[in-house]
Design an enzyme around this catalytic site. Structure first.
Site, PDB file in Angstrom:
ATOM      1  CD1 TRP A 178       6.539  -6.419 -10.022  1.00  0.00           C
ATOM      2  CD2 TRP A 178       8.729  -6.709  -9.777  1.00  0.00           C
ATOM      3  NE1 TRP A 178       7.120  -5.181 -10.088  1.00  0.00           N
ATOM      4  CE2 TRP A 178       8.477  -5.321  -9.929  1.00  0.00           C
ATOM      5  CE3 TRP A 178      10.043  -7.126  -9.582  1.00  0.00           C
ATOM      6  CZ2 TRP A 178       9.485  -4.368  -9.912  1.00  0.00           C
ATOM      7  CZ3 TRP A 178      11.037  -6.181  -9.571  1.00  0.00           C
ATOM      8  CH2 TRP A 178      10.759  -4.816  -9.735  1.00  0.00           C
ATOM      9  N   PRO A 220       6.244  -3.373 -13.822  1.00  0.00           N
ATOM     10  CG  PRO A 220       4.985  -4.858 -12.532  1.00  0.00           C
ATOM     11  CD  PRO A 220       6.258  -4.048 -12.511  1.00  0.00           C
ATOM     12  CB  ALA A 232       2.616   1.402 -11.952  1.00  0.00           C
ATOM     13  CG  HIS A 233       5.477  -3.177  -7.704  1.00  0.00           C
ATOM     14  ND1 HIS A 233       6.831  -3.017  -7.571  1.00  0.00           N
ATOM     15  CD2 HIS A 233       5.051  -3.721  -6.534  1.00  0.00           C
ATOM     16  CE1 HIS A 233       7.217  -3.444  -6.380  1.00  0.00           C
ATOM     17  NE2 HIS A 233       6.154  -3.880  -5.731  1.00  0.00           N
ATOM     18  CG  ASN A 234       7.229   2.943 -10.798  1.00  0.00           C
ATOM     19  OD1 ASN A 234       6.261   2.383 -11.303  1.00  0.00           O
ATOM     20  ND2 ASN A 234       7.579   4.177 -11.091  1.00  0.00           N
TER      21      ASN A 234
END
Length: 988
Positions: A762, A789, A807-809
């Site tokens: 994403w 990402p 970041a997007h975990n």
């Protein structure tokens, strides 16, 4: 045999319907006048007349008496539907009577829906049935002199919006007048059938087992010897339900009263072809606009569920060409009246922008997509497919160009309005004009040619329609539509596909707002090749396997290379795809042949392939190449491989007029000019400058904005811009959709987006007022499939390199993924120790949660500090830091923009060349009052809930603490310098 004139049935319907509504209105005014006038906005005397819904559904006894009387109306109503069908089908082979019958039956059912499910029972269900009833009235009244009904819809909608949206007292009363007027016009229209039945002498006979319905000339016994009376239409229950007799060779003119009329636009003959060309392109643009609006409209519900919500079934509206498998429907859709009606129905999708609730908009987009797909497929399944393929391509490019010029939003999408960059009203007006021109223009060759699909036993098509052949027409078309939508419908997609960030202050690849016009140039060149091949009968060249090899090589380059090299492959793919649009559409048309069975089968299968590829591109995890290989494999069936009889043998004969070719080349030139002009116009004139250029302050925020849709399912770019501007953020990050265009172009930011679609994740976004020295995109470990990402960037903050990690975990579904992702992020942050670090991440974890939860791993292994360890109310968003002084921290409620809040941290960098002297817990938590800090450290006062300006902030306010938290800088020699203006050397 006893007989009753059928006109009496029509009169009974009019009388019963009128008595039902008038009785309810009389009793309502008598018993509950003031209660009926009351609504959510105002009451009597501002509102002084009740609405239809309140009158028939809110109070006893008027509700019950109305429902009893209206039940008696159902019999005559169904009788009218049957009589209308028999009247118009007696001497006609047109499919229109069947459409009228179907719409009449559905209209009766939906009438029962809004009558017996009132607004007080379930407002949404009541509104759905009411809207459906009004929509079905369009084909029911089509062609008759009932324009007063449709004109009444305009003020009806206007006053309803004044009441519902703007909450204007008295607006609902005015709305009620027009609502009652529509009821009256509706009953009057149905009463017209009485006169028609009387003129035709329709009679309903009973008392005999073989009941008949008769239609004769006036005074049959007195007919002159030279005149022929109309024969009777017999109903024989032992045979066919309706046995039609042959029509007289020369029926009297007065037999069927003419109630149709049309307006003709007087134009110079030389302008008519050009006007028709422009109108066709705009209608094609409307098709692509509605088609591409479906996924973002339904995706809103997946956002809130963070998974499959069930509303994804709306994608099945693209499979509506299955209805063309029925010969009457296909014949009607190909006719001028049928195509016009479908165009009008498709406007439901454009008009959905006026509705507040996303579910209501989805319903209208669903219906509009069904209509526009049937219309477009009927257009493709014609003899002039060469012209229609070029029109389709030009409409697609116009749709993409409108997005490029309007911050990546199509201006007529229902998810935008005037507040978010929409031009919906203008778009609808132009669509109405284009539909009108389409309706009155001269018939095309395909419309005047003999329609062989009307035969009950249609002849075999001229092409061999074996299974392989019709699949060879359907499968490539589905793949082509998917590629156009997925890769080329937005000029920034190919740029973002392989973007990897910055190096030495410069972007490594193209940037969307500057280089998006190159994508258009490639598509326009491909379309020019297609136009040339059609006009010179050279389509065999573009259908050769060598041309497919060129397209496959471009796809490989797009996937395997990054930045400019990968984008070069994407440009060549754009040339390839647009050049084969006429070939693929012509092959699908040839595969469908002249049979209605093949038409429905071919285009239904094509759209099924599109749906499967669209779902695969969403669900396939980490394997973008799988989708690329699948789409190219499907597309390969359109090419003529030696020794393999796959493609349908359609003639390659030029059917384009010289005027059409000239107009098309002019359109291509205009599109090229406007694409470059839009790029130049959208280049930001503002060089990125910090909001507070004096103190060495860095203000950072994290805001996870799901797909750029607000809580009402509308585009949120401008709402995000407003908050970012108010909070004076030097850095902001939000996940999952490129929402940078408005902010970058209007406010001046450096932007980094990634990882791109080639990594099939994403992605996330970094916006910075400070120059980006270098950046690296990371696809964090995800053995369980929860792709995450991250961007690691080094910013030049007042001359000091600061590493920023965004970041997007993943979510909680896979603990191992979350642990490995957190470990990798901690490694990235620790690698730059002791240099300043700022972490802004979406991390699903409770504060102070022990391993293997992310919190402890990030803080301890990453050698960073929590912005405030005492804030225990967090769950997903975290700000961590090192090597800077934290001076304030704020949490701002989500408002109406998104489902997550905005967290902001303000930091002061030590003087240039120095580091933080004391980072102990006691030094970091010297809390302070706002008044004890210099004013340039204050956050705006407008976001306090009790501040007078807060109401204009879209529902945003400081929450959790009710105020920003402030912290003193620990006493050391750098304290004085930190509050002073930086020297020129420090600002470099």
């Amino acid at each position: 045999m006893p007989q009753i004139p059928a006109a009496y049935i029509a009169r009974a319907h009019t009388v019963l319907g009128s008595v039902s509504f008038l009785t309810a209105l009389f009793l309502g005014l008598l018993f509950h006048y003031k209660k009926l006038c009351k609504n959510a906005v105002a009451t009597y005397p501002e509102e002084f007349f009740p609405s239809v819904s309140a009158t028939i559904g809110d109070w006893y006894p008027e509700r019950n008496i109305f429902q009893l009387l209206i039940a008696f109306t159902s019999g005559p109503r169904l009788g009218l539907v049957a009589f209308e069908y028999l009247l118009h089908s007696t001497n006609s082979s047109s499919p229109f009577p069947l459409v009228t019958l179907t719409s009449g039956l559905l209209r009766t059912i939906t009438c029962g829906g809004w009558v017996y499910i009132t607004s007080s029972d379930d407002g949404e269900v009541h509104d759905f049935f009411m809207i459906s009833y009004l929509v079905l009235t369009i084909p029911w009244m089509w062609g008759c002199t009932t324009f007063n009904f449709f004109l009444s819809l305009i003020p009806l909608v206007y006053f309803y919006l004044q009441h519902k949206l703007h909450r204007v007292p008295g607006a609902y009363t005015r709305y009620s007048f027009f609502e009652w007027g529509l009821i009256a016009l509706d009953l009057m229209f149905d009463s017209f059938t009485e006169e028609e039945l009387r003129l035709r002498k329709f009679q309903f006979s009973f008392g005999d087992p073989s009941a008949t319905i008769q239609s004769t000339e006036a005074a049959k016994q007195q007919t002159a010897p030279t005149e022929k009376a109309e024969p009777e239409i017999q109903i024989d229950p032992s045979k066919n339900p309706v046995a039609k007799a042959k029509a007289p060779a020369n029926p009297p003119i007065s037999a069927v009263p003419e109630s149709r009329f049309s307006l003709r636009l007087v134009l110079p003959p030389s302008l008519k072809p050009f006007i028709s060309f422009v109108s066709s392109i705009y209608l094609s643009y409307i098709f692509w606009s509605i088609f591409t609006s479906l996924i973002p409209t339904l995706f809103y519900f997946s956002i809130w569920e963070l998974g499959i919500a069930g509303h994804e079934l709306a994608l099945l509206s693209t499979l509506s060409p299955i209805f063309l498998s029925f010969n009457p429907v296909l014949s009607w859709a190909k006719s001028r009246g049928g195509s016009t009606t479908l165009h009008i129905f498709s406007l439901l999708a454009l008009g959905a922008f006026i509705l507040d609730k996303p579910i209501h908009r989805l319903w209208l987009v669903f219906l509009g997509t069904c209509a526009v797909m049937c219309k477009q497929v009927a257009t493709w399944a014609t003899s002039d497919i060469d012209q229609q393929s070029i029109i389709t391509a030009l409409g697609f490019l116009l749709s993409s160009l409108s997005k490029h010029a309007n911050h990546t939003n199509n201006p007529v999408w229902p998810l935008v309005n005037s507040e978010s960059g929409g031009y919906n009203k203008i778009g609808i007006v132009l669509a109405a004009l284009a539909i009108y021109e389409h309706h009155i223009r001269q018939p095309t060759i395909s419309e005047t040619a003999k329609d062989v699909t009307q035969n009950t036993n249609p002849p075999q098509a001229q092409v061999d329609t074996t299974q392989g052949h019709w699949l060879a027409g359907a499968v490539p078309l589905g793949s082509l539509i998917f590629i156009l939508h997925n890769l080329l419908s937005d000029s920034s997609t190919l740029i973002a596909w392989n973007w990897t960030g910055y190096q030495d202050y410069q972007p490594r690849g193209p940037v969307p707002h500057l280089h998006g016009s190159l994508t258009f140039a490639a598509q326009l060149f491909g379309l020019l090749l297609a136009l040339t091949s059609v006009t010179h009968d050279l389509t065999d060249i573009l259908a050769h396997p060598l041309w497919f090899t060129y397209g496959s090589a471009a796809t490989i380059v797009l996937y395997a290379y990054r930045d400019w090299s990968g984008y070069f492959g994407g440009l060549n793919l754009a040339v390839f795809i647009t050049s084969i649009i006429p070939i693929v559409l012509k092959q699908a048309s040839a595969a469908s042949g002249s049979t209605w069975q093949s038409t429905g089968k071919v285009y239904f299968t094509a759209m099924l392939v599109y749906c499967l590829l669209a779902l695969s591109s969403t669900w396939t995890v980490a394997y973008a190449f799988v989708v690329l290989v699948a789409q190219m494999a499907c597309l390969s069936l359109a090419f003529r491989w030696p020794g393999l009889k796959l493609s349908c043998s359609a003639e390659s004969k030029n059917t384009l007029s010289s005027n059409f070719v000239s107009y098309s080349r002019g359109a291509i030139a205009c599109f090229a000019f406007f694409s470059f002009a839009a790029s130049v116009y959208r280049i930001s004139s503002r060089f990125p400058q910090c909001f507070k250029p004096g103190p060495r302050i860095l203000t950072a925020g994290i805001w996870t904005i799901h797909f750029g849709l607000d809580n009402q399912g509308r585009d949120s770019q401008r709402l995000v811009r407003n908050v970012v501007r108010d909070m004076e953020l030097d850095r902001v990050v939000f996940g999952e959709r490129d929402l940078t265009r408005v902010i970058v172009e209007e406010m001046g930011y450096y932007v980094d987006i990634g990882p791109g679609p080639a990594s099939h994740t994403w992605g996330c976004v970094l916006l910075s007022k400070f120059p980006i020295i270098n950046s690296t995109h990371h696809l964090l470990p995800s053995p369980g499939g929860e792709l995450a990402p991250a961007i690691e960037a080094v910013l030049d903050v007042w001359g000091t390199p600061v590493t920023v990690v965004v970041a997007h975990n993943g979510q909680e579904e896979d603990p191992l993924d979350r642990e490995l992702q957190s470990t990798e992020l901690a490694r990235i942050m620790a690698a730059s120790y002791p240099q300043p670090v700022l972490f802004l991440g979406y991390v699903v974890s409770k504060p102070h949660a022990p391993r293997p939860a992310p919190y402890e791993i990030l803080v301890q292994d990453g050698r960073v500090f929590d912005i405030d360890k005492d804030d225990l109310d967090r769950w997903c968003e975290y700000i961590l830091y090192r090597g800077m002084y934290r001076t304030s921290y704020a949490r701002i409620s989500r408002g109406k923009v998104t489902d997550t809040e905005l967290q902001i941290g303000q930091f002061v960098l030590p003087p240039y060349g120095t580091t933080v002297v004391d980072d102990s817990e006691g030094a970091r938590y010297l809390r302070s009052q706002k008044e004890d800090m210099p004013e340039h450290h204050w956050f705006t006062m407008d976001y306090y809930e009790d501040h007078p300006n807060n109401k204009a902030k879209g529902g945003h306010a400081y929450h959790v603490f009710g105020t920003p938290l402030y912290y003193q800088i620990p006493p050391d020699p750098s304290k004085v310098l930190c509050y002073q203006r930086a020297t020129p050397e420090e600002q470099r």
